[in-house]
Design a protein around this motif. Structure first.
Motif, PDB file in Angstrom:
ATOM      1  N   VAL A  16       5.293  -9.251  -7.113  1.00  0.00           N
ATOM      2  CA  VAL A  16       4.631  -8.841  -5.871  1.00  0.00           C
ATOM      3  C   VAL A  16       3.361  -8.086  -6.215  1.00  0.00           C
ATOM      4  CG1 VAL A  16       6.046  -6.755  -5.683  1.00  0.00           C
ATOM      5  CG2 VAL A  16       4.975  -7.668  -3.643  1.00  0.00           C
ATOM      6  N   SER A  17       2.318  -8.315  -5.415  1.00  0.00           N
ATOM      7  CA  SER A  17       1.060  -7.608  -5.634  1.00  0.00           C
ATOM      8  C   SER A  17       0.444  -7.253  -4.283  1.00  0.00           C
ATOM      9  CB  SER A  17       0.091  -8.473  -6.441  1.00  0.00           C
ATOM     10  OG  SER A  17      -0.204  -9.668  -5.755  1.00  0.00           O
ATOM     11  N   CYS A  18      -0.475  -6.317  -4.326  1.00  0.00           N
ATOM     12  CA  CYS A  18      -1.184  -5.871  -3.136  1.00  0.00           C
ATOM     13  C   CYS A  18      -2.667  -6.191  -3.348  1.00  0.00           C
ATOM     14  CB  CYS A  18      -0.977  -4.368  -2.931  1.00  0.00           C
ATOM     15  SG  CYS A  18      -1.788  -3.758  -1.448  1.00  0.00           S
ATOM     16  N   PRO A  19      -3.153  -7.298  -2.765  1.00  0.00           N
ATOM     17  CA  PRO A  19      -4.536  -7.718  -3.004  1.00  0.00           C
ATOM     18  C   PRO A  19      -5.593  -6.673  -2.650  1.00  0.00           C
ATOM     19  CG  PRO A  19      -3.300  -9.468  -1.928  1.00  0.00           C
ATOM     20  CD  PRO A  19      -2.432  -8.248  -1.917  1.00  0.00           C
ATOM     21  N   ALA A  20      -5.326  -5.805  -1.699  1.00  0.00           N
ATOM     22  CA  ALA A  20      -6.302  -4.787  -1.289  1.00  0.00           C
ATOM     23  C   ALA A  20      -6.470  -3.683  -2.332  1.00  0.00           C
ATOM     24  CB  ALA A  20      -5.897  -4.176   0.047  1.00  0.00           C
ATOM     25  N   LEU A  21      -5.513  -3.572  -3.252  1.00  0.00           N
ATOM     26  CA  LEU A  21      -5.542  -2.521  -4.267  1.00  0.00           C
ATOM     27  C   LEU A  21      -5.534  -3.188  -5.646  1.00  0.00           C
ATOM     28  CD1 LEU A  21      -2.854  -0.165  -2.673  1.00  0.00           C
ATOM     29  CD2 LEU A  21      -5.335  -0.124  -2.336  1.00  0.00           C
ATOM     30  N   PRO A  22      -6.701  -3.386  -6.235  1.00  0.00           N
ATOM     31  CA  PRO A  22      -6.791  -4.104  -7.515  1.00  0.00           C
ATOM     32  C   PRO A  22      -5.862  -3.514  -8.585  1.00  0.00           C
ATOM     33  CG  PRO A  22      -8.968  -3.652  -6.641  1.00  0.00           C
ATOM     34  CD  PRO A  22      -7.983  -2.905  -5.780  1.00  0.00           C
ATOM     35  N   GLY A  23      -5.096  -4.387  -9.199  1.00  0.00           N
ATOM     36  CA  GLY A  23      -4.196  -3.957 -10.261  1.00  0.00           C
ATOM     37  C   GLY A  23      -2.866  -3.416  -9.779  1.00  0.00           C
ATOM     38  N   CYS A  24      -2.618  -3.432  -8.489  1.00  0.00           N
ATOM     39  CA  CYS A  24      -1.365  -2.906  -7.943  1.00  0.00           C
ATOM     40  C   CYS A  24      -0.339  -4.036  -7.873  1.00  0.00           C
ATOM     41  CB  CYS A  24      -1.602  -2.293  -6.566  1.00  0.00           C
ATOM     42  SG  CYS A  24      -0.160  -1.438  -5.908  1.00  0.00           S
ATOM     43  N   HIS A  25       0.576  -4.045  -8.840  1.00  0.00           N
ATOM     44  CA  HIS A  25       1.581  -5.094  -8.974  1.00  0.00           C
ATOM     45  C   HIS A  25       2.949  -4.477  -9.230  1.00  0.00           C
ATOM     46  CE1 HIS A  25      -1.767  -7.861  -9.556  1.00  0.00           C
ATOM     47  NE2 HIS A  25      -2.225  -7.027 -10.458  1.00  0.00           N
ATOM     48  N   SER A  26       3.985  -5.234  -8.940  1.00  0.00           N
ATOM     49  CA  SER A  26       5.346  -4.826  -9.275  1.00  0.00           C
ATOM     50  C   SER A  26       6.212  -6.075  -9.306  1.00  0.00           C
ATOM     51  CB  SER A  26       5.879  -3.798  -8.277  1.00  0.00           C
ATOM     52  OG  SER A  26       7.052  -3.193  -8.787  1.00  0.00           O
ATOM     53  N   GLN A  27       7.515  -5.857  -9.414  1.00  0.00           N
ATOM     54  CA  GLN A  27       8.454  -6.977  -9.472  1.00  0.00           C
ATOM     55  C   GLN A  27       9.834  -6.492  -9.079  1.00  0.00           C
ATOM     56  OE1 GLN A  27       7.982  -8.033 -13.571  1.00  0.00           O
ATOM     57  NE2 GLN A  27       9.463  -6.534 -14.277  1.00  0.00           N
ATOM     58  N   GLY A  28      10.752  -7.423  -8.939  1.00  0.00           N
ATOM     59  CA  GLY A  28      12.134  -7.088  -8.629  1.00  0.00           C
ATOM     60  C   GLY A  28      13.018  -8.302  -8.811  1.00  0.00           C
ATOM     61  N   ASN A  29      14.289  -8.062  -8.991  1.00  0.00           N
ATOM     62  CA  ASN A  29      15.245  -9.163  -9.130  1.00  0.00           C
ATOM     63  C   ASN A  29      15.460  -9.887  -7.816  1.00  0.00           C
ATOM     64  OD1 ASN A  29      15.758  -8.770 -11.901  1.00  0.00           O
ATOM     65  ND2 ASN A  29      17.166  -7.105 -11.418  1.00  0.00           N
ATOM     66  N   THR A  30      15.347  -9.155  -6.711  1.00  0.00           N
ATOM     67  CA  THR A  30      15.474  -9.745  -5.377  1.00  0.00           C
ATOM     68  C   THR A  30      14.190  -9.474  -4.605  1.00  0.00           C
ATOM     69  OG1 THR A  30      16.375  -7.733  -4.362  1.00  0.00           O
ATOM     70  CG2 THR A  30      17.973  -9.275  -5.349  1.00  0.00           C
ATOM     71  N   ARG A  31      14.014 -10.201  -3.512  1.00  0.00           N
ATOM     72  CA  ARG A  31      12.836  -9.997  -2.659  1.00  0.00           C
ATOM     73  C   ARG A  31      12.807  -8.567  -2.133  1.00  0.00           C
ATOM     74  NH1 ARG A  31      10.891 -10.413   2.499  1.00  0.00           N
ATOM     75  NH2 ARG A  31       9.057 -11.724   2.797  1.00  0.00           N
ATOM     76  N   GLU A  32      13.950  -8.084  -1.694  1.00  0.00           N
ATOM     77  CA  GLU A  32      14.039  -6.732  -1.144  1.00  0.00           C
ATOM     78  C   GLU A  32      13.689  -5.678  -2.200  1.00  0.00           C
ATOM     79  OE1 GLU A  32      16.424  -9.096  -0.832  1.00  0.00           O
ATOM     80  OE2 GLU A  32      16.065  -9.588   1.263  1.00  0.00           O
ATOM     81  N   GLU A  33      14.195  -5.865  -3.410  1.00  0.00           N
ATOM     82  CA  GLU A  33      13.896  -4.926  -4.494  1.00  0.00           C
ATOM     83  C   GLU A  33      12.402  -4.949  -4.819  1.00  0.00           C
ATOM     84  OE1 GLU A  33      15.537  -3.813  -8.939  1.00  0.00           O
ATOM     85  OE2 GLU A  33      15.614  -5.911  -8.315  1.00  0.00           O
ATOM     86  N   ALA A  34      11.805  -6.133  -4.832  1.00  0.00           N
ATOM     87  CA  ALA A  34      10.376  -6.238  -5.106  1.00  0.00           C
ATOM     88  C   ALA A  34       9.557  -5.507  -4.056  1.00  0.00           C
ATOM     89  CB  ALA A  34       9.969  -7.712  -5.181  1.00  0.00           C
ATOM     90  N   ILE A  35       9.944  -5.630  -2.789  1.00  0.00           N
ATOM     91  CA  ILE A  35       9.221  -4.949  -1.716  1.00  0.00           C
ATOM     92  C   ILE A  35       9.355  -3.433  -1.849  1.00  0.00           C
ATOM     93  CG2 ILE A  35       9.186  -4.546   0.789  1.00  0.00           C
ATOM     94  CD1 ILE A  35       9.762  -7.575   1.082  1.00  0.00           C
ATOM     95  N   GLU A  36      10.541  -2.949  -2.152  1.00  0.00           N
ATOM     96  CA  GLU A  36      10.710  -1.505  -2.360  1.00  0.00           C
ATOM     97  C   GLU A  36       9.881  -1.028  -3.556  1.00  0.00           C
ATOM     98  OE1 GLU A  36      12.150   0.805  -0.389  1.00  0.00           O
ATOM     99  OE2 GLU A  36      12.305  -0.905   0.965  1.00  0.00           O
ATOM    100  N   ASN A  37       9.850  -1.827  -4.614  1.00  0.00           N
ATOM    101  CA  ASN A  37       9.088  -1.450  -5.809  1.00  0.00           C
ATOM    102  C   ASN A  37       7.586  -1.434  -5.543  1.00  0.00           C
ATOM    103  OD1 ASN A  37      11.466  -1.165  -7.212  1.00  0.00           O
ATOM    104  ND2 ASN A  37      11.336  -3.141  -8.222  1.00  0.00           N
ATOM    105  N   ILE A  38       7.083  -2.385  -4.737  1.00  0.00           N
ATOM    106  CA  ILE A  38       5.641  -2.380  -4.457  1.00  0.00           C
ATOM    107  C   ILE A  38       5.277  -1.198  -3.573  1.00  0.00           C
ATOM    108  CG2 ILE A  38       5.584  -3.889  -2.427  1.00  0.00           C
ATOM    109  CD1 ILE A  38       3.046  -3.927  -5.319  1.00  0.00           C
ATOM    110  N   LYS A  39       6.177  -0.747  -2.729  1.00  0.00           N
ATOM    111  CA  LYS A  39       5.906   0.464  -1.938  1.00  0.00           C
ATOM    112  C   LYS A  39       5.659   1.645  -2.867  1.00  0.00           C
ATOM    113  CE  LYS A  39       8.663  -0.835   2.115  1.00  0.00           C
ATOM    114  NZ  LYS A  39       9.871  -0.481   2.892  1.00  0.00           N
TER     115      LYS A  39
END
Length: 65
Positions: A16-39
């Motif tokens: 998961v990445s946030c295009p508005a914030l260059p270099g802001c990336h994360s990941q997760g085993n599940t979609r929900e985990e990835a969303i929490e991690n990008i927060k």
């Protein structure tokens, strides 16, 4: 604040990445985990940006127009 994020699924989980914030990336085993991690990643990105900019306080408020 709300930020648009991009999610990509692979065999290893979700990236998961946030295009508005260059270099802001994360990941997760599940979609929900990835969303929490990008927060968390977005919060950290904003904190580092504020520190580098010399900002001492950040506040959020909804304003009706």
């Amino acid at each position: 604040m709300q930020y648009r994020v991009t999610l990509r699924q692979s065999e290893e989980g979700w990236a998961v990445s946030c295009p508005a914030l260059p270099g802001c990336h994360s990941q997760g085993n599940t979609r929900e985990e990835a969303i929490e991690n990008i927060k968390d990643a977005i919060r950290e990105w904003l904190a580092v940006d504020a520190e580098e900019s010399g900002v001492t306080r950040i506040e959020e408020e909804l304003v009706a127009i």
